[in-house]
Design a protein around this motif. Sequence first.
Motif: not given
Length: 684
Positions: A421, A425, A419, A567, A446, A444, A423, A461-463
């Motif tokens: 950043k 989950w 990811f 990113q 998940y 947040r 994340v 999450e644009n992973g």
Amino acid sequence: MFLCTALAKGQTAVDLTKFSKKNGASASIEGNKLEIDWPAQGATRGKVVLNLTEKTPLFSSLQVSQGKRFQVIATDLQPEFILTIGKRDLISQNGWNIFFDKVPNKPFISHRVGMSNRQVAVRSSGSRTIITVGSLQAADFSGNLEVTLYHGSTLLNVAAVVSTKTDSTAIVYDAGLVSEKPAWQRISWSATNKEYQSTLVGVADTSRNQAVKYRTVLGESAGGSLAVFPAPHQYFYPLDEAFNLKFVWFGTDYRKLLPGYGLGIRQDLYGDKRYVPWFNAPPSTAQRLNFYCLLGPGKAEPLLQEVKRYTHQDTYAQLPGYKTMASHFHNEYVMNVLLPGKEAAGTPEFVKVFKSLGLDIVHLGEFHYTAHPKGPDEQRLRELAALFELCQKASDKDFLLLPGEEPNEFLGGHWLELFPKPVYWVMAKKPGTPFVQEDATYGRVYHVGDKAEMLKLLEAENGLAWTAHARTKGSTGYPDAYKNKAFFKSDHFMGAAWKALPADLSQPRLGKRTLDLLDDFNNWGVRKTVIAEADLFTVNFENEMYAHLNVNYLPLSTLPDFKAGWQPVVDVLKKGSFFSSTGEVLIPQFTVNGKGAGETVSLITPAKATVNFALNWTFPMAFAEIISGDGQKVYRQRIDLLQTTAFGKQVFHVPADLTNRKWVRLEAWDVAANGAFTQTVYLN
């Protein structure tokens, strides 16, 4: 050019019909000796003198000149090989791509490779002179000895090129140079802490296996020095660990199979005592049991510095406009050190190791069956928080440590994620639990319950995700088994990862398994990329890290700041604008009619396309290949690089007929099977 007939009893013919003096080498026969010298750096020349009489040491002498005067480095040396033959399991898993094989736990036997005659042929090939001596025999393996002299340096390669007709065979080999009496006054090496070590030679010295850095052992005499070392990556059969298993030897009566005093390279038959696959030796393949020698006119220590240049001192060279990235490390620092409260002050050793290797970005694979991916939530989130804190503390303006896992849930087989950043989950979802919720401590969070939600998370999450060690190990059968699934077709599923697995000493390139998969991706019509991966557990300075590593060169001018997210790294990987390398070969440029990897080019006249690329290298190059496909077949346009010498760079402009092709990519490989490969340019 001429053919020399036998001059004495026991002396055989020398075929010089394919030898040419035009490349600067010379050959002459003096009595029962064949002398060949070749141009090295500047006015320096190297020389090998071969005994033509059978049952004598093959190398009558190895010499190097300073000006017009040759110095004798060593005399009466015999190149020796020990071939250990075992049984490959081709049934239980995936044939020759097997990793989970324990070859030394099954019957095996070691043989001293024997030379039965002195038939000699010398040929010129670009900037190389190749001497073939036959015949060799070890059990059901047979072949010839090849000695390759690389013009432009005092480098030479000694190879037993042998094959078998027996199926299901796995091998390892030890090798070196042996004399009846010691040819050296001192033996030297670099300790794993980089301290230079040497010892005086005694006639009765018992053979000794030595852990070294740079995989090199050196002999020093009154006339000069000689370094012996293997191909830096090809010689090491794949393991999950990079333990230093004492890969060189010196002394008398090595393994009680090589009488006399010698020095050379070796393999540990039992590896790390777990899965030990050795090398594949399919029937009728020419297996190159080989080692390199470098000659020097002076002491051993400066010669070792010359050897180190071939691997950039076991680091990944900086390339303007690029940042180096390595991936897939199960160091388990969070579970083994941080959470148990064992952290010491200062930078962790594994981070220091990565920095010392010239790595700018490292992507971890923590929590590999050691943590709580499915919860309880409190435990899982605490583990992730510790991982993110570790990566942030280790990152600075010159180094970026990225959190990552090998989740191995939902999709099938083994896979990695990245990811842009941190994340949070959890890899489980109880009935009634929402996909995403806010946590007072972690923000947040998940909860993922199936492959559809895994794709949803990657999108949110644009992973990126990709298949680890595709088509082998825990990914046997993958990604092929899910190539029609929605998550695989998504641009958030990057593709797969490359590692030199399996190992096969007949191949001029490494990692054919995944390179073939990249071609399959392209012919399937899916835009996927392949990232080089290490897949290692222990990371420390004692290990033989470099031999088991590879790197990705990402076109980034600066490193992202950890707190701002990474990113740009994800974008480069997703686009496929990078190239991957073992370190010795670099591809700083690659375009097809002006478009680079990851881009699409419309070819107005496909039959007259131009492929431009630049190469930097250390070992002499062997070849480059422009590889393309039409959706069904794969086509290879080979560019021979036999004129190259060590330590060069060159820009190439190669015309290519890409009629009806849909994609094209580039590979480049040197004489030691070190190499680099680009991602794909897509064609309209």
